[in-house]
Structures are given as structure tokens and as C-alpha cells.
Design a protein around this motif. Structure first.
Motif, PDB file in Angstrom:
ATOM      1  N   GLU A 127       0.826  -1.208   0.000  1.00 62.11           N
ATOM      2  CA  GLU A 127       0.000   0.000   0.000  1.00 62.11           C
ATOM      3  C   GLU A 127       0.863   1.263   0.000  1.00 62.11           C
ATOM      4  O   GLU A 127       1.922   1.321   0.639  1.00 62.11           O
ATOM      5  N   PRO A 128       0.417   2.306  -0.725  1.00 58.13           N
ATOM      6  CA  PRO A 128       1.163   3.570  -0.751  1.00 58.13           C
ATOM      7  C   PRO A 128       1.346   4.144   0.650  1.00 58.13           C
ATOM      8  O   PRO A 128       0.467   4.049   1.504  1.00 58.13           O
ATOM      9  N   ILE A 129       2.514   4.738   0.859  1.00 56.63           N
ATOM     10  CA  ILE A 129       2.853   5.386   2.119  1.00 56.63           C
ATOM     11  C   ILE A 129       3.020   6.880   1.854  1.00 56.63           C
ATOM     12  O   ILE A 129       3.904   7.280   1.084  1.00 56.63           O
ATOM     13  N   GLU A 130       2.185   7.700   2.479  1.00 61.48           N
ATOM     14  CA  GLU A 130       2.287   9.149   2.255  1.00 61.48           C
ATOM     15  C   GLU A 130       3.582   9.673   2.868  1.00 61.48           C
ATOM     16  O   GLU A 130       3.885   9.409   4.032  1.00 61.48           O
ATOM     17  N   ILE A 131       4.336  10.456   2.081  1.00 64.14           N
ATOM     18  CA  ILE A 131       5.617  10.983   2.549  1.00 64.14           C
ATOM     19  C   ILE A 131       5.672  12.507   2.512  1.00 64.14           C
ATOM     20  O   ILE A 131       6.681  13.087   2.913  1.00 64.14           O
ATOM     21  N   GLY A 132       4.606  13.166   2.039  1.00 69.90           N
ATOM     22  CA  GLY A 132       4.629  14.622   2.026  1.00 69.90           C
ATOM     23  C   GLY A 132       3.503  15.219   1.216  1.00 69.90           C
ATOM     24  O   GLY A 132       2.653  14.507   0.671  1.00 69.90           O
ATOM     25  N   LYS A 133       3.515  16.548   1.135  1.00 72.98           N
ATOM     26  CA  LYS A 133       2.476  17.287   0.412  1.00 72.98           C
ATOM     27  C   LYS A 133       3.095  18.535  -0.199  1.00 72.98           C
ATOM     28  O   LYS A 133       4.104  19.058   0.282  1.00 72.98           O
ATOM     29  N   ILE A 134       2.462  19.023  -1.279  1.00 71.57           N
ATOM     30  CA  ILE A 134       2.806  20.313  -1.855  1.00 71.57           C
ATOM     31  C   ILE A 134       1.529  20.937  -2.389  1.00 71.57           C
ATOM     32  O   ILE A 134       0.659  20.234  -2.903  1.00 71.57           O
ATOM     33  N   ALA A 135       1.404  22.248  -2.229  1.00 69.01           N
ATOM     34  CA  ALA A 135       0.203  22.944  -2.704  1.00 69.01           C
ATOM     35  C   ALA A 135       0.581  24.329  -3.192  1.00 69.01           C
ATOM     36  O   ALA A 135       1.481  24.970  -2.643  1.00 69.01           O
ATOM     37  N   ALA A 136      -0.102  24.778  -4.236  1.00 68.94           N
ATOM     38  CA  ALA A 136       0.011  26.163  -4.685  1.00 68.94           C
ATOM     39  C   ALA A 136      -0.918  27.014  -3.838  1.00 68.94           C
ATOM     40  O   ALA A 136      -2.069  26.645  -3.624  1.00 68.94           O
ATOM     41  N   SER A 137      -0.425  28.143  -3.358  1.00 64.64           N
ATOM     42  CA  SER A 137      -1.164  28.904  -2.345  1.00 64.64           C
ATOM     43  C   SER A 137      -1.435  30.343  -2.770  1.00 64.64           C
ATOM     44  O   SER A 137      -1.469  31.242  -1.944  1.00 64.64           O
ATOM     45  N   ASN A 138      -1.630  30.582  -4.060  1.00 63.53           N
ATOM     46  CA  ASN A 138      -1.787  31.972  -4.486  1.00 63.53           C
ATOM     47  C   ASN A 138      -3.153  32.564  -4.144  1.00 63.53           C
ATOM     48  O   ASN A 138      -3.407  33.720  -4.408  1.00 63.53           O
ATOM     49  N   GLN A 139      -4.034  31.781  -3.523  1.00 63.37           N
ATOM     50  CA  GLN A 139      -5.250  32.371  -2.985  1.00 63.37           C
ATOM     51  C   GLN A 139      -5.010  32.956  -1.595  1.00 63.37           C
ATOM     52  O   GLN A 139      -5.854  33.628  -1.041  1.00 63.37           O
TER      53      GLN A 139
ATOM     54  N   GLY B  20      -1.850  34.607  -0.676  1.00 65.43           N
ATOM     55  CA  GLY B  20      -0.617  35.372  -0.665  1.00 65.43           C
ATOM     56  C   GLY B  20       0.460  34.898  -1.600  1.00 65.43           C
ATOM     57  O   GLY B  20       1.445  35.596  -1.821  1.00 65.43           O
ATOM     58  N   GLY B  21       0.320  33.712  -2.192  1.00 62.83           N
ATOM     59  CA  GLY B  21       1.283  33.244  -3.167  1.00 62.83           C
ATOM     60  C   GLY B  21       2.302  32.276  -2.600  1.00 62.83           C
ATOM     61  O   GLY B  21       2.457  32.105  -1.395  1.00 62.83           O
ATOM     62  N   GLY B  22       3.018  31.629  -3.502  1.00 61.74           N
ATOM     63  CA  GLY B  22       4.049  30.689  -3.132  1.00 61.74           C
ATOM     64  C   GLY B  22       3.540  29.269  -2.973  1.00 61.74           C
ATOM     65  O   GLY B  22       2.359  28.982  -3.134  1.00 61.74           O
ATOM     66  N   PHE B  23       4.468  28.373  -2.684  1.00 59.04           N
ATOM     67  CA  PHE B  23       4.150  26.967  -2.446  1.00 59.04           C
ATOM     68  C   PHE B  23       4.167  26.668  -0.949  1.00 59.04           C
ATOM     69  O   PHE B  23       5.072  27.082  -0.224  1.00 59.04           O
ATOM     70  N   TRP B  24       3.151  25.925  -0.519  1.00 69.29           N
ATOM     71  CA  TRP B  24       3.154  25.348   0.818  1.00 69.29           C
ATOM     72  C   TRP B  24       3.679  23.937   0.673  1.00 69.29           C
ATOM     73  O   TRP B  24       3.188  23.154  -0.147  1.00 69.29           O
ATOM     74  N   ILE B  25       4.689  23.582   1.475  1.00 70.43           N
ATOM     75  CA  ILE B  25       5.383  22.311   1.293  1.00 70.43           C
ATOM     76  C   ILE B  25       5.558  21.603   2.633  1.00 70.43           C
ATOM     77  O   ILE B  25       5.971  22.217   3.619  1.00 70.43           O
ATOM     78  N   ASP B  26       5.219  20.328   2.646  1.00 66.12           N
ATOM     79  CA  ASP B  26       5.445  19.461   3.804  1.00 66.12           C
ATOM     80  C   ASP B  26       6.412  18.373   3.357  1.00 66.12           C
ATOM     81  O   ASP B  26       6.036  17.452   2.629  1.00 66.12           O
TER      82      ASP B  26
ATOM     83  N   ASN C 291       7.758  36.598  -1.146  1.00 67.54           N
ATOM     84  CA  ASN C 291       7.321  37.893  -0.632  1.00 67.54           C
ATOM     85  C   ASN C 291       7.413  37.975   0.893  1.00 67.54           C
ATOM     86  O   ASN C 291       6.531  38.522   1.556  1.00 67.54           O
ATOM     87  N   SER C 292       8.478  37.410   1.446  1.00 64.89           N
ATOM     88  CA  SER C 292       8.726  37.450   2.900  1.00 64.89           C
ATOM     89  C   SER C 292       7.618  36.797   3.712  1.00 64.89           C
ATOM     90  O   SER C 292       7.465  37.072   4.897  1.00 64.89           O
ATOM     91  N   GLY C 293       6.834  35.935   3.064  1.00 64.03           N
ATOM     92  CA  GLY C 293       5.755  35.257   3.775  1.00 64.03           C
ATOM     93  C   GLY C 293       6.185  33.890   4.266  1.00 64.03           C
ATOM     94  O   GLY C 293       7.375  33.591   4.391  1.00 64.03           O
ATOM     95  N   GLU C 294       5.199  33.032   4.558  1.00 62.29           N
ATOM     96  CA  GLU C 294       5.479  31.695   5.065  1.00 62.29           C
ATOM     97  C   GLU C 294       5.586  30.657   3.957  1.00 62.29           C
ATOM     98  O   GLU C 294       6.102  29.565   4.191  1.00 62.29           O
ATOM     99  N   ASN C 295       5.082  30.970   2.764  1.00 60.20           N
ATOM    100  CA  ASN C 295       5.162  30.038   1.648  1.00 60.20           C
ATOM    101  C   ASN C 295       6.457  30.253   0.866  1.00 60.20           C
ATOM    102  O   ASN C 295       7.121  31.280   0.992  1.00 60.20           O
ATOM    103  N   PHE C 296       6.783  29.282   0.012  1.00 59.20           N
ATOM    104  CA  PHE C 296       8.095  29.258  -0.624  1.00 59.20           C
ATOM    105  C   PHE C 296       8.026  29.629  -2.096  1.00 59.20           C
ATOM    106  O   PHE C 296       7.054  29.339  -2.797  1.00 59.20           O
ATOM    107  N   ASP C 297       9.096  30.274  -2.553  1.00 53.67           N
ATOM    108  CA  ASP C 297       9.210  30.703  -3.943  1.00 53.67           C
ATOM    109  C   ASP C 297      10.033  29.707  -4.756  1.00 53.67           C
ATOM    110  O   ASP C 297       9.538  29.082  -5.683  1.00 53.67           O
ATOM    111  N   LYS C 298      11.291  29.526  -4.407  1.00 55.30           N
ATOM    112  CA  LYS C 298      12.204  28.729  -5.214  1.00 55.30           C
ATOM    113  C   LYS C 298      13.082  27.883  -4.301  1.00 55.30           C
ATOM    114  O   LYS C 298      13.570  28.362  -3.282  1.00 55.30           O
ATOM    115  N   GLY C 299      13.277  26.626  -4.693  1.00 55.44           N
ATOM    116  CA  GLY C 299      14.146  25.780  -3.897  1.00 55.44           C
ATOM    117  C   GLY C 299      14.027  24.315  -4.264  1.00 55.44           C
ATOM    118  O   GLY C 299      13.460  23.955  -5.292  1.00 55.44           O
TER     119      GLY C 299
END
Length: 218
Positions: free
Chosen positions: A25-37, A39-45, A55-63
Motif C-alpha cells: 500500500e502507498p505510504i504518504e511521505i509529504g504534500k505540496i500545494a500552490a497557495s496563491n489564494q 498570498g502566493g508561493g508553495f506550501w510544502i510538507d 514575498n517574505s511570507g510563510e510560503n516558498f518561492d524557489k528551492g
């Protein structure tokens, strides 16, 4: 009613005997979401993430995010919502779109263990349509094995799973049944009330080094 529809490999049908690879069975190892609703950027687990903030926020731009010892994700929000999964080396990755319809939704990343020890992962997003991408690593090279958009186009016609399309095809996240990876499908919006039409079964063909595709209509 069962339709056995051959081997889907970059839209080519290959004739080959299917050898059984057993999956867990698949084992969840993380998540990623686009968050431009929000403030923008990616939310990443992920296990690790070297990203700079958007933009100095909590979401990520590049990496680069690392989900386990094998799977990395390269992202650049300034350039769009397509990310690249695979090796830490960008040149050995595959593109997976985190498309606009997934804004506000989460893309779940899971590993599918198997007795051949082939690194296989699924990226799944669900909102008013769905997207399933199965990727893996063969002979050191990262490959996209299955894309639900390709499945939809081949079996149901162009644009059959577009965002919020009435009676459009939608998919559940995959699960495992012995030597098959299974993907259940239905139609929008009754899909949300578990009115499903059938399933696709993906089995590993050792000689073709690819997945066979079997459609089962309920």
C-alpha cells in the motif's frame, strides 16, 4: 464488463506478457500545494526544504524539497506551477504540473513499495477535478509512467477531466491490490457521493519495463 486494453507507453501499445510485481500500500511521505489564494508561493510538507520565501511570507518561492532518500522536488513559483520531481540533480527529473485547479487543494505525495525495489511514487490532487501522476526511477533515470490526463484523453476523449466539467472524469487516489496499482474513476459531481463507474489496473510488465493498463467497467 471487462476491457483489456493493452500496454500504454507514451500512447503506444506494446504486446508483451505481464510478469507480476507485488506492491504494498502507498505510504504518504509529504504534500505540496500552490497557495496563491492566500498570498502566493508553495506550501510544502517535506523532510527537508532549501527554499527561499515568497514575498517574505510563510510560503516558498524557489528551492529544492526532499521527501525521502530518493525523491526530490525542484520548484520555482515565480516561473509557474509546474514542478520537477526526481533526483537532486535537476537534469534527472520529470515535470509534474501543480495546476491552477489545485489552488487551495493539496497534492499528496506517496511512495509505493514493491518487491522489485523500484522507486515508484504517486502524486495526487483532488478539487473539482483530479490528477494522478505515477513516476519512478529505472536504470538511474526518472520517468513518468502514468498520467491520468493521458488516460482520460485516450479512453474518454479530449478535455474529459477539465476543471469543474459536468460529467467529467475524476479519479480517486491509487491503492494496491496484489500485483496491481488500482485507480477508481467516476464523473463530476456524483463522484463525491461515491458513484463510481469503474477502475484502471496497472500491472508491471518486466519485459516491456512499463505498466500495462486494464480497464474494468462496473
Amino acid at each position: 464488463m471487462k476491457k483489456i486494453l493493452g500496454i500504454l507507453s507514451a500512447f503506444m501499445i506494446l504486446n508483451s506478457n505481464v510478469n507480476a510485481m507485488e506492491f504494498s500500500e502507498p505510504i504518504e511521505i509529504g504534500k505540496i500545494a500552490a497557495s496563491n489564494q492566500s498570498g502566493g508561493g508553495f506550501w510544502i510538507d517535506a523532510l527537508d526544504n532549501s527554499g527561499t520565501f515568497w514575498n517574505s511570507g510563510e510560503n516558498f518561492d524557489k528551492g529544492i524539497a526532499r521527501f525521502d532518500d530518493s525523491l526530490f522536488c525542484h520548484y520555482n513559483y515565480s516561473e509557474g506551477l509546474d514542478v520537477r520531481f526526481g533526483s537532486e540533480n535537476l537534469s534527472n527529473t520529470v515535470i509534474v504540473p501543480i495546476e491552477s485547479y489545485t489552488v487551495g487543494a493539496t497534492n499528496f505525495i506517496s511512495k509505493i513499495p514493491n518487491d522489485e525495489q523500484i522507486p515508484i511514487y504517486v502524486i495526487y490532487a483532488l478539487r473539482n477535478n483530479s490528477h494522478v501522476t505515477i513516476i519512478g526511477k529505472l536504470n538511474g533515470q526518472w520517468i513518468k509512467f502514468i498520467d491520468s490526463k493521458d488516460i482520460s484523453q485516450k479512453f474518454f476523449g479530449d478535455d474529459s477531466d477539465e476543471y469543474n466539467l459536468m460529467n467529467g472524469i475524476m479519479y480517486q487516489n491509487v491503492f494496491v491490490r496484489g500485483d496491481s496499482i488500482v485507480m477508481i474513476y467516476g464523473r463530476f459531481p456524483t463522484f463525491y457521493s461515491d458513484q463510481i463507474e469503474g477502475e484502471f489496473r496497472f500491472k508491471w510488465d518486466e519485459s516491456a519495463q512499463w505498466f500495462s493498463v486494464e480497464q474494468v467497467i462496473y
